[in-house]
Write an enzyme that holds these catalytic residues in place. Structure first.
Site, short mmCIF file in Angstrom:
data_model
loop_
_atom_site.label_atom_id
_atom_site.label_comp_id
_atom_site.label_asym_id
_atom_site.label_seq_id
_atom_site.Cartn_x
_atom_site.Cartn_y
_atom_site.Cartn_z
CE LYS A 43 -0.40 -0.35 4.94
NZ LYS A 43 -1.02 -0.88 6.03
CE1 TYR A 260 9.68 32.24 4.59
CE2 TYR A 260 9.82 29.82 4.48
CZ TYR A 260 9.48 31.02 3.77
OH TYR A 260 9.26 31.22 2.30
#
Ligand SMILES: *Cc1c(COP(=O)(O)O)cnc(C)c1O
Length: 371
Positions: A43, A260
């Site tokens: 998956k 930032y």
């Protein structure tokens, strides 16, 4: 070590060693012995490694492939031809017709859900029992009566009876109790559906309690070389390395803020490298300021300041001779140093599954061999 040829124009990529996936699969076999079937969980694009490539690598006549949903089953359809595919999650009502038509083994949590599939034709079901996961599955008290009623419906073939372990990597006592009571319940269920296969073990279960293997085991993470149980790490081979090229080199004076929020301020003059990878590629933003390193020329260089969407700044002051375009390792080995998905996960407050499945679409995958 396999050789990968990666164009110099590529900013970031992942190198997937299919031989490692094969070796990890062999280790599963060694743990459980010759009889149980391996249901290889592919998956989430094979935990980020490529579902189709993993399927091609592991396809052998008995192997079953496990996916989360119908969409993922369709993705591997052409390569899994001839192998059974199990949908590990529930289908939406609108997906049931296609799941039956494709002859997938569907996971159901009740007699009513199984019947709803059977309206579209003969269906093979994995009857899931909830023995403590509290997610999908028929609550164990209702399992006998639900199995009895669905078993009498024509067109329903009970392929398997299974359960799932919520704490196999952290609570062996609970898991042992859970598996013991599932085994007991399964004995009664087996009288109703004698040909049904039994399964319950994920990677952590295979590693810690292989005596409960039953008829099928469901390894995911360990196939890709990451161990949920630390003592088995050296027995497995990580199949994926994540690399990038330095896109800019720059000197900063003392007192400069980086990225930032200016969470990092240089205390001395430093030399930095900009790596063209960010959280949009799946590199965890939560690793900012956690002392996570990136390997350059066999040395660990600290990430400084916040990880941004597309770029990471690294302090390379102590590593000489770094050039623009040099290859760096975000996950994998470089010389004697290594950083694995587990370490990156620990430092960013998550789990290896999350790191590997999160590696994004901008990270092109290269394979060690034609699978
Ligand atoms: C994902 C999944 C697994 C594999 O789990 P790992 O911990 O990655 O080995 C096994 N069983 C089911 C039902 C799953 O959904």
């Amino acid at each position: 070590m396999p050789i990968f040829s990666v164009p110099e124009s590529l900013r970031t990529w992942a190198e997937v060693d299919l031989g490692a996936i094969r070796a990890n699969h062999d280790f599963v076999r060694q743990r459980i012995g010759p009889s149980p079937t391996i249901l290889a969980v592919v998956k989430a694009n094979g935990y980020g490694h490529g579902a189709r490539e993993t399927v091609r690598t592991l396809a052998s006549p008995k192997t079953i492939f496990g996916v989360a949903n119908l969409h993922e089953a369709a993705e591997i359809q052409t390569v899994s031809d001839g192998n059974d595919v199990m949908l590990l999650g529930p289908c939406l009502p609108g997906e049931r017709r296609e799941a039956v038509r494709a002859n997938h083994i569907v996971t159901v949590s009740s007699a009513a859900e199984a019947e709803a599939f059977s309206r579209f034709g003969t269906v093979r079901i994995n009857f899931k029992i909830d023995t403590g996961m509290g997610r999908i599955g028929c609550w164990s008290d209702a399992a006998i009566s639900d199995l009895q009623s669905l078993h009498s419906v024509p067109g329903i073939e009970v392929h398997s009876i299974s359960t799932h372990l919520p704490s196999a990597d952290e609570d062996t006592a609970f898991t042992t109790k859970q598996l013991t009571s599932f085994t007991k319940l399964a004995r009664t269920l087996h009288e109703i559906a004698p040909t049904a296969k039994l399964h319950s073990l994920n990677s952590a279960g295979i590693l810690t309690l292989p005596e409960f293997a039953g008829d099928i085991v469901r390894p995911g993470l360990m196939l890709y070389g990451s161990s949920p149980i630390p003592i088995f790490s050296t027995a497995l081979r990580p199949a994926l390395a994540w690399k990038a090229r330095i896109v800019l080199l720059k000197d900063l004076p003392a007192g400069a803020g980086v990225s930032y929020g200016r969470t990092y301020i240089s205390s001395t003059p430093i030399r930095t490298a900009v790596i063209p990878v960010g959280y949009a590629d799946g590199y965890p933003r939560q690793a900012s300021g956690q002392g996570v390193g990136i390997l350059i020329h066999g040395k660990k260089c600290d990430i400084i300041g916040r990880i941004t969407m597309d770029q990471i700044v690294v302090n390379i002051t102590d590593v000489p001779d770094i050039k623009l375009g040099d290859v760096v390792t975000l996950i994998g080995n470089d010389g004697n140093m290594s950083i694995d998905a587990q370490e990156l996960a620990d430092k960013s407050g998550t789990i290896a599954w999350d790191i590997l499945t999160g590696i994004g679409r901008r990270v092109e995958r290269f394979y060690s061999e034609a699978p």
